[in-house]
Design a protein around this motif. Structure first.
Motif, mmCIF file in Angstrom:
data_model
loop_
_atom_site.group_PDB
_atom_site.id
_atom_site.type_symbol
_atom_site.label_atom_id
_atom_site.label_comp_id
_atom_site.label_asym_id
_atom_site.label_seq_id
_atom_site.Cartn_x
_atom_site.Cartn_y
_atom_site.Cartn_z
ATOM 1 N N MET A 28 6.696 3.632 14.763
ATOM 2 C CA MET A 28 6.073 4.029 16.033
ATOM 3 C C MET A 28 5.051 5.127 15.796
ATOM 4 N N PRO A 29 3.966 5.130 16.544
ATOM 5 C CA PRO A 29 2.970 6.202 16.383
ATOM 6 C C PRO A 29 3.580 7.553 16.754
ATOM 7 N N THR A 30 3.204 8.563 15.974
ATOM 8 C CA THR A 30 3.752 9.898 16.213
ATOM 9 C C THR A 30 2.771 10.809 16.932
ATOM 10 N N ASP A 31 1.560 10.318 17.200
ATOM 11 C CA ASP A 31 0.563 11.187 17.837
ATOM 12 C C ASP A 31 0.643 11.188 19.355
ATOM 13 N N GLY A 32 1.621 10.506 19.897
ATOM 14 C CA GLY A 32 1.817 10.495 21.334
ATOM 15 C C GLY A 32 0.967 9.480 22.076
ATOM 16 N N SER A 33 0.125 8.746 21.348
ATOM 17 C CA SER A 33 -0.689 7.729 22.024
ATOM 18 C C SER A 33 0.146 6.487 22.293
ATOM 19 N N ARG A 34 -0.130 5.875 23.419
ATOM 20 C CA ARG A 34 0.574 4.652 23.812
ATOM 21 C C ARG A 34 -0.437 3.625 24.247
ATOM 22 N N HIS A 35 -0.094 2.372 24.035
ATOM 23 C CA HIS A 35 -1.009 1.294 24.414
ATOM 24 C C HIS A 35 -0.585 0.675 25.713
ATOM 25 N N GLU A 40 28.227 6.838 8.590
ATOM 26 C CA GLU A 40 27.657 6.405 9.867
ATOM 27 C C GLU A 40 27.086 5.003 9.724
ATOM 28 N N GLU A 41 27.002 4.304 10.842
ATOM 29 C CA GLU A 41 26.361 2.995 10.866
ATOM 30 C C GLU A 41 24.860 3.193 10.672
ATOM 31 N N PHE A 42 24.228 2.218 10.056
ATOM 32 C CA PHE A 42 22.782 2.275 9.878
ATOM 33 C C PHE A 42 22.195 0.920 10.202
ATOM 34 N N ASP A 43 21.313 0.886 11.163
ATOM 35 C CA ASP A 43 20.642 -0.342 11.567
ATOM 36 C C ASP A 43 19.236 -0.327 10.973
ATOM 37 N N TRP A 44 19.063 -1.053 9.878
ATOM 38 C CA TRP A 44 17.804 -1.065 9.139
ATOM 39 C C TRP A 44 16.628 -1.414 10.046
ATOM 40 N N ALA A 45 16.758 -2.492 10.817
ATOM 41 C CA ALA A 45 15.655 -2.960 11.666
ATOM 42 C C ALA A 45 15.287 -1.936 12.736
ATOM 43 N N ALA A 46 16.293 -1.338 13.368
ATOM 44 C CA ALA A 46 16.026 -0.351 14.417
ATOM 45 C C ALA A 46 15.364 0.898 13.832
ATOM 46 N N GLU A 47 15.855 1.353 12.700
ATOM 47 C CA GLU A 47 15.277 2.537 12.067
ATOM 48 C C GLU A 47 13.845 2.265 11.605
ATOM 49 N N LYS A 48 13.617 1.076 11.098
ATOM 50 C CA LYS A 48 12.268 0.715 10.665
ATOM 51 C C LYS A 48 11.307 0.728 11.853
ATOM 52 N N GLN A 49 11.773 0.219 12.967
ATOM 53 C CA GLN A 49 10.948 0.191 14.175
ATOM 54 C C GLN A 49 10.642 1.613 14.653
ATOM 55 N N LEU A 50 11.637 2.477 14.605
ATOM 56 C CA LEU A 50 11.432 3.873 15.005
ATOM 57 C C LEU A 50 10.404 4.573 14.112
ATOM 58 N N LEU A 51 10.513 4.355 12.822
ATOM 59 C CA LEU A 51 9.590 5.014 11.894
ATOM 60 C C LEU A 51 8.168 4.471 12.024
ATOM 61 N N PRO A 108 0.841 -1.201 0.000
ATOM 62 C CA PRO A 108 0.000 0.000 0.000
ATOM 63 C C PRO A 108 0.883 1.262 0.000
ATOM 64 N N ASP A 109 0.296 2.367 -0.405
ATOM 65 C CA ASP A 109 1.037 3.635 -0.508
ATOM 66 C C ASP A 109 1.693 4.042 0.809
ATOM 67 N N GLU A 110 0.988 3.839 1.922
ATOM 68 C CA GLU A 110 1.539 4.235 3.229
ATOM 69 C C GLU A 110 2.815 3.456 3.537
ATOM 70 N N GLU A 111 2.814 2.200 3.159
ATOM 71 C CA GLU A 111 3.998 1.373 3.406
ATOM 72 C C GLU A 111 5.153 1.802 2.507
ATOM 73 N N ILE A 112 4.859 2.137 1.285
ATOM 74 C CA ILE A 112 5.888 2.625 0.364
ATOM 75 C C ILE A 112 6.509 3.898 0.916
ATOM 76 N N GLN A 113 5.692 4.789 1.479
ATOM 77 C CA GLN A 113 6.212 6.024 2.068
ATOM 78 C C GLN A 113 7.156 5.727 3.231
ATOM 79 N N LEU A 114 6.811 4.750 4.057
ATOM 80 C CA LEU A 114 7.669 4.356 5.168
ATOM 81 C C LEU A 114 9.025 3.885 4.648
ATOM 82 N N TYR A 115 9.012 3.059 3.623
ATOM 83 C CA TYR A 115 10.271 2.538 3.070
ATOM 84 C C TYR A 115 11.067 3.635 2.359
ATOM 85 N N GLN A 116 10.392 4.598 1.766
ATOM 86 C CA GLN A 116 11.112 5.730 1.167
ATOM 87 C C GLN A 116 11.860 6.502 2.249
ATOM 88 N N GLN A 117 11.206 6.721 3.383
ATOM 89 C CA GLN A 117 11.865 7.406 4.503
ATOM 90 C C GLN A 117 13.056 6.596 5.010
#
Length: 136
Positions: free
Chosen positions: A129-136, A116-127, A94-103
């Motif tokens: 994460m919800p950005t609206d401040g809500s937590r479960h 610099e070192e780049f940890d694909w898995a860690a960066e993917k996890q960070l991106l 889906p488009d939203e997922e493509i945008q995540l991978y572009q970032q």
């Protein structure tokens, strides 16, 4: 020569191969064509580390075939592989997922530029994460 980025995707391809192998062992697919498909898949695994650019189309073709030949495992195909191979594989995202991978790629290229070192898995996890401040 491989990189951590390529190694990550090779590991995902190996994992997907184990799923494909299990399908054959469970006799859920026609044996003859499945064996031929696995041979082509193994070619990709063997050739990708040495000639990544020239094997991207083969990867696109094989992943697209998995969606059509083995729809029962489509949900198990790692999304990272769809992005890695690109092309026709992007039709399964889906488009939203493509945008995540572009970032993610933008961050990866910036890290490469800055040595610099780049940890694909860690960066993917960070991106992811919800950005609206809500937590479960």
């Amino acid at each position: 020569m491989t990189s951590p980025y390529l190694d990550h995707h090779l590991a995902l391809l190996q994992h997907l191969r184990s799923i494909l192998l299990a399908l054959g062992e469970a006799e859920q697919v026609p044996d003859e064509t499945h064996a031929l498909f696995l041979e082509r898949y193994d070619e990709l695994l063997a050739e990708l580390p040495d000639d990544t650019e020239n094997n991207l189309y083969l990867g696109q073709d094989l992943l697209s075939q998995i969606f059509h030949r083995y729809p029962q495992i489509a949900h198990l195909i790692p999304r990272d592989l769809l992005w890695f191979f690109g092309g026709d594989c992007l039709h399964f995202m889906p488009d939203e997922e493509i945008q995540l991978y572009q970032q993610l790629d933008e961050r990866r290229f910036a890290a490469i530029e800055n040595d610099e070192e780049f940890d694909w898995a860690a960066e993917k996890q960070l991106l992811a994460m919800p950005t609206d401040g809500s937590r479960h």
